[in-house]
Scaffold this active site. Structure first.
Site, PDB file in Angstrom:
ATOM      1  N   ASP A  24     -27.263  52.529 -21.246  1.00  0.00           N
ATOM      2  CA  ASP A  24     -27.372  54.158 -21.105  1.00  0.00           C
ATOM      3  C   ASP A  24     -27.979  54.150 -19.728  1.00  0.00           C
ATOM      4  O   ASP A  24     -28.120  55.425 -19.335  1.00  0.00           O
ATOM      5  CB  ASP A  24     -28.413  54.381 -21.955  1.00  0.00           C
ATOM      6  CG  ASP A  24     -27.984  54.223 -23.608  1.00  0.00           C
ATOM      7  OD1 ASP A  24     -28.808  54.348 -24.411  1.00  0.00           O
ATOM      8  OD2 ASP A  24     -26.704  54.340 -23.750  1.00  0.00           O
ATOM      9  N   ARG A  75     -17.045  53.137 -31.739  1.00  0.00           N
ATOM     10  CA  ARG A  75     -18.234  53.242 -32.528  1.00  0.00           C
ATOM     11  C   ARG A  75     -18.336  53.240 -33.922  1.00  0.00           C
ATOM     12  O   ARG A  75     -19.062  54.198 -34.612  1.00  0.00           O
ATOM     13  CB  ARG A  75     -19.486  54.062 -31.770  1.00  0.00           C
ATOM     14  CG  ARG A  75     -19.270  54.329 -30.421  1.00  0.00           C
ATOM     15  CD  ARG A  75     -20.336  55.095 -29.661  1.00  0.00           C
ATOM     16  NE  ARG A  75     -21.707  54.861 -30.076  1.00  0.00           N
ATOM     17  CZ  ARG A  75     -22.572  55.737 -29.487  1.00  0.00           C
ATOM     18  NH1 ARG A  75     -22.311  57.057 -29.046  1.00  0.00           N
ATOM     19  NH2 ARG A  75     -23.830  55.545 -30.032  1.00  0.00           N
TER      20      ARG A  75
HETATM   21  C1  EPZ Z   1     -27.516  53.317 -29.758  1.00  0.00           C
HETATM   22  O1  EPZ Z   1     -26.567  53.644 -30.491  1.00  0.00           O
HETATM   23  C2  EPZ Z   1     -28.039  54.494 -28.927  1.00  0.00           C
HETATM   24  N1  EPZ Z   1     -28.047  55.611 -29.653  1.00  0.00           N
HETATM   25  C3  EPZ Z   1     -27.133  54.504 -28.017  1.00  0.00           C
HETATM   26  O2  EPZ Z   1     -27.468  55.570 -26.983  1.00  0.00           O
HETATM   27  C4  EPZ Z   1     -27.008  53.258 -27.130  1.00  0.00           C
HETATM   28  O3  EPZ Z   1     -25.994  53.467 -25.970  1.00  0.00           O
HETATM   29  C5  EPZ Z   1     -26.684  51.970 -28.050  1.00  0.00           C
HETATM   30  O4  EPZ Z   1     -27.622  52.051 -29.138  1.00  0.00           O
HETATM   31  C6  EPZ Z   1     -26.642  50.839 -27.435  1.00  0.00           C
HETATM   32  O5  EPZ Z   1     -27.980  50.263 -26.842  1.00  0.00           O
HETATM   33  C7  EPZ Z   1     -29.192  55.865 -30.388  1.00  0.00           C
HETATM   34  O6  EPZ Z   1     -30.253  55.211 -30.530  1.00  0.00           O
HETATM   35  C8  EPZ Z   1     -29.311  57.192 -31.152  1.00  0.00           C
HETATM   36  P1  EPZ Z   1     -25.064  49.882 -31.283  1.00  0.00           P
HETATM   37  P2  EPZ Z   1     -25.746  52.795 -31.683  1.00  0.00           P
HETATM   38  O7  EPZ Z   1     -24.823  50.079 -32.873  1.00  0.00           O
HETATM   39  O8  EPZ Z   1     -26.722  52.285 -32.582  1.00  0.00           O
HETATM   40  C9  EPZ Z   1     -20.802  48.250 -32.050  1.00  0.00           C
HETATM   41  C10 EPZ Z   1     -27.417  57.527 -25.532  1.00  0.00           C
HETATM   42  O9  EPZ Z   1     -26.864  57.684 -24.322  1.00  0.00           O
HETATM   43  N2  EPZ Z   1     -20.992  48.530 -33.453  1.00  0.00           N
HETATM   44  O10 EPZ Z   1     -26.247  49.110 -30.688  1.00  0.00           O
HETATM   45  O11 EPZ Z   1     -24.619  53.545 -32.171  1.00  0.00           O
HETATM   46  C11 EPZ Z   1     -20.481  49.448 -31.009  1.00  0.00           C
HETATM   47  O12 EPZ Z   1     -19.133  50.244 -31.289  1.00  0.00           O
HETATM   48  C12 EPZ Z   1     -26.667  56.702 -26.634  1.00  0.00           C
HETATM   49  O13 EPZ Z   1     -28.600  57.711 -25.705  1.00  0.00           O
HETATM   50  C13 EPZ Z   1     -19.903  48.176 -34.357  1.00  0.00           C
HETATM   51  O14 EPZ Z   1     -18.845  47.641 -34.028  1.00  0.00           O
HETATM   52  O15 EPZ Z   1     -25.234  51.615 -30.933  1.00  0.00           O
HETATM   53  C14 EPZ Z   1     -21.024  49.078 -30.056  1.00  0.00           C
HETATM   54  O16 EPZ Z   1     -19.981  48.413 -29.064  1.00  0.00           O
HETATM   55  C15 EPZ Z   1     -25.155  56.315 -26.411  1.00  0.00           C
HETATM   56  N3  EPZ Z   1     -20.170  48.452 -35.597  1.00  0.00           N
HETATM   57  C16 EPZ Z   1     -22.083  47.811 -30.154  1.00  0.00           C
HETATM   58  O17 EPZ Z   1     -22.053  47.530 -31.569  1.00  0.00           O
HETATM   59  C17 EPZ Z   1     -21.440  48.837 -36.187  1.00  0.00           C
HETATM   60  O18 EPZ Z   1     -21.496  49.221 -37.475  1.00  0.00           O
HETATM   61  C18 EPZ Z   1     -23.518  48.132 -30.087  1.00  0.00           C
HETATM   62  O19 EPZ Z   1     -23.825  49.658 -30.813  1.00  0.00           O
HETATM   63  C19 EPZ Z   1     -22.385  49.234 -35.155  1.00  0.00           C
HETATM   64  C20 EPZ Z   1     -22.253  48.951 -33.842  1.00  0.00           C
END
Ligand code: EPZ
Length: 427
Positions: free
Chosen positions: A315, A124
Site C-alpha cells: 500500500d 483479489r
Molecule cells: C488488505 O486487503 C488491505 N485491505 C489492502 O489495502 C492491502 O493492500 C492488502 O491487505 C495487502 O496488504 C484491507 O485491509 C481492507 P490480502 P486484502 O487478502 O485482505 C490473494 C488499501 O489500499 N488472496 O492480504 O484483500 C490476493 O489476491 C487496500 O488500503 C487470494 O488469492 O488482501 C493478494 O494477491 C488495497 N485469495 C494476496 O492474497 C484470498 O482468499 C494478499 O491479499 C485472499 C487473498
C-alpha cells in the site's frame, strides 16, 4: 466528478494530524456484529469506505450513530440485527464488505454475502476466506454471485455453532486472517491460524476483541490462537493511527523537501518505509505520538520489493515510486502482492517521469524535474501517488476521478494546505 488542482514546487512545513486507520476501522466496525451490547469506536476516520461500511451494517438492522463533531466517534448497537446479508450493490464498491462474513456466521450461523467481484489492482479472490470458514464447519454455496453460508443446525434444530480448527491458508491474507479471528471468538473450542497476517491492524482488531471478552494470543505473529467463548460484550476502542496515511505524508515531504511533524503517527508500524526514507537521505525522528521528517534537495532513489508485514507494504509502493521519479539515480520496484498495481506509472510518465515496466518490476531513472499535466486516478494508492508527483511538478497538475482518493484519505487536501501546499478541490 471532483478533481484536485495542484500548483507544484512548494516546500511543506508544519504539523499534520494523522487519522485513524481505514484498514483497522473497517474490520472493527464488523466486530460490533459479534455482540448484542453497544460498541463505541473512537478515532474513526472520515472516509468514503467507512460511510459504505456503515451503510452496509445499517442495512442489516444495526443501529449506528456517527458523531462527527466528537472526533470520529461511532456508536454501534447490533442487538436488532435482523438480516445477515451484504448485497452486491454495496459490496461491489468496497471489497472489505467480505469482513461481515465471519462475524455473521459466528453470531447467527448463517450469512449471505455478495462476492466482491474484480478490482483495479487485481482479481483479489476470496477463496481462502471460503476455505477457512468451511474448515470451521460452515457450508458455503456460491450461487448467482453470492456466498450463501450456513452452519448446519444442531440436533435441537437451532443454527449450528462454528467449530475451532487449525487453518493454514495458501498465502498470507490480511482480511482472511481478520475474518477467521472474528469467527473463532465465538466458535466451539480452539482455532489456530498458522500463517496469519501480522499487519498492525490485525493486532488492533485483536485488542478490541479481547476488550469484548475474546480469548486471543499470538496476534502480530504468524501464529494466532483463539479460544471460543459463549458470548462477547460491548467495549470502547480507539482505532489505531493509519500507518499508510503516515507513510504517504512522509513520502510527500521527502519529495517536495520540507520539515513536517506528523502527530499520532506510529513509527514502529512503518520500519521498512522509514528505513528506506532514511537511506534516501531524509532525516526522520520519532517519539511518543509523533514523527518528524526533514528533507532538502534531491534524495537518492531507493529500490524495494513489496512483501507482507513487516516487509515493505504494497500500500506504500505507488507513493514511494513517486519519490523515486524525482530522486537521484535508478531504482527498481518489485510488486509481489498484487498482479496489477502499476497503473500509476503511465500517469507519472505524462508528467515526465522515466519508468519502464517489466512484468512485476518497474525500473525508473530519476529526473531533475517533472512538469504538471492532467492525470487520472485509477485506484486508492495510485491517486495518492499522483498527488505527490503533482506537489513536485512545475506548474499545474489536475487529478481526475479523485473519488478513489476519498475512499481512503481523510481531508487530504485540507491537511496538505495546512502545511503549505497549493492544492484545491474542483467540484
Ligand atoms: C488488505 O486487503 C488491505 N485491505 C489492502 O489495502 C492491502 O493492500 C492488502 O491487505 C495487502 O496488504 C484491507 O485491509 C481492507 P490480502 P486484502 O487478502 O485482505 C490473494 C488499501 O489500499 N488472496 O492480504 O484483500 C490476493 O489476491 C487496500 O488500503 C487470494 O488469492 O488482501 C493478494 O494477491 C488495497 N485469495 C494476496 O492474497 C484470498 O482468499 C494478499 O491479499 C485472499 C487473498
Amino acid at each position: 466528478m471532483d478533481k484536485l488542482l495542484i500548483r507544484g514546487g512548494r516546500r511543506l512545513a508544519g504539523t499534520v494530524d494523522i487519522s485513524g486507520a481505514k484498514n483497522a476501522a473497517l474490520p472493527e466496525l464488523c466486530a460490533a456484529l459479534l455482540t448484542t451490547d453497544v460498541v463505541t469506536l473512537e478515532n474513526v476516520p472520515g472516509l468514503q469506505d467507512v460511510t459504505t461500511m456503515l451503510k452496509l451494517i445499517r442495512n442489516m438492522g444495526v443501529q449506528a450513530e456517527r458523531a462527527e463533531a466528537v472526533g470520529g466517534r461511532v456508536t454501534l448497537d447490533a442487538s436488532g440485527l435482523s438480516s445477515p446479508e451484504a448485497p452486491y450493490e454495496l459490496v461491489k464498491t468496497m471489497r472489505a464488505s467480505v469482513l461481515a462474513l465471519g462475524p455473521l456466521l459466528a453470531r447467527f450461523g448463517e450469512a449471505t454475502v455478495s462476492l466482491p467481484g474484480g478490482c483495479a489492482i487485481g482479481s483479489r479472490p476470496v477463496d481462502q476466506h471460503i476455505k477457512g470458514l468451511q474448515a470451521m464447519g460452515s457450508e458455503i454455496l456460491v450461487e448467482h454471485g453470492y456466498m450463501i453460508a450456513k452452519v448446519p443446525s444442531g440436533p435441537d434444530g437451532q443454527p449450528g455453532r462454528l467449530k475451532g480448527c487449525r487453518i493454514t491458508t495458501d498465502m498470507v491474507t490480511v482480511t482472511g486472517t481478520e475474518n477467521f479471528m472474528m469467527a473463532a471468538t465465538l466458535a466451539e473450542g480452539e482455532t489456530i491460524l498458522e500463517n496469519a497476517a501480522q499487519e498492525p491492524e490485525i493486532g488492533d482488531l485483536a485488542e478490541m476483541l479481547i476488550k469484548m471478552g475474546a480469548q486471543i494470543e499470538g496476534h502480530g505473529s504468524r501464529r494466532i490462537r483463539i479460544q471460543g467463548v459463549p458470548r462477547l460484550h460491548g467495549c470502547t476502542h480507539r482505532v489505531v493511527a493509519d500507518r499508510i496515511e503516515t507513510g504517504t505524508f512522509l513520502c510527500a515531504v521527502a519529495a517536495t523537501g520540507g520539515d513536517v511533524v506528523l502527530r499520532h503517527g506510529r513509527a514502529d508500524h512503518l520500519d521498512a518505509v522509514i528505513d528506506k526514507l532514511r537511506e534516501a537521505g531524509a532525516v526522520i525522528e520519532a517519539g511518543e505520538g509523533f514523527i518528524r521528517i526533514r528533507a532538502h534537495g534531491r534524495l537518492q532513489a531507493q529500490s524495494f520489493r513489496t512483501t507482507e508485514y513487516p516487509g515493505f507494504p504494497t500500500d506504500m509502493q505507488a507513493q514511494f515510486m513517486a519519490l523515486n521519479t524525482i530522486a537521484q539515480g535508478a531504482s527498481t520496484v518489485t510488486e509481489t502482492i498484487f498482479e496489477n498495481r502499476f497503473m500509476h506509472v503511465n500517469e507519472m510518465v505524462r508528467l515526465g517521469a522515466k519508468i519502464q515496466i517489466e512484468g512485476k518490476v518497474a525500473v525508473s531513472e530519476g529526473v531533475e524535474s517533472l512538469s504538471g499535466a492532467t492525470v487520472m486516478a485509477t485506484d486508492l494508492r495510485a491517486s495518492a501517488s499522483l498527488v505527490i508527483v503533482g506537489l513536485v511538478a512545475e506548474g499545474q497538475t489536475i487529478i481526475d476521478r479523485i473519488y478513489h482518493l476519498d475512499r481512503g484519505y481523510d481531508q487530504m487536501e485540507a491537511k496538505l494546505r495546512g502545511i503549505g501546499a497549493d492544492i484545491e478541490r474542483l467540484r
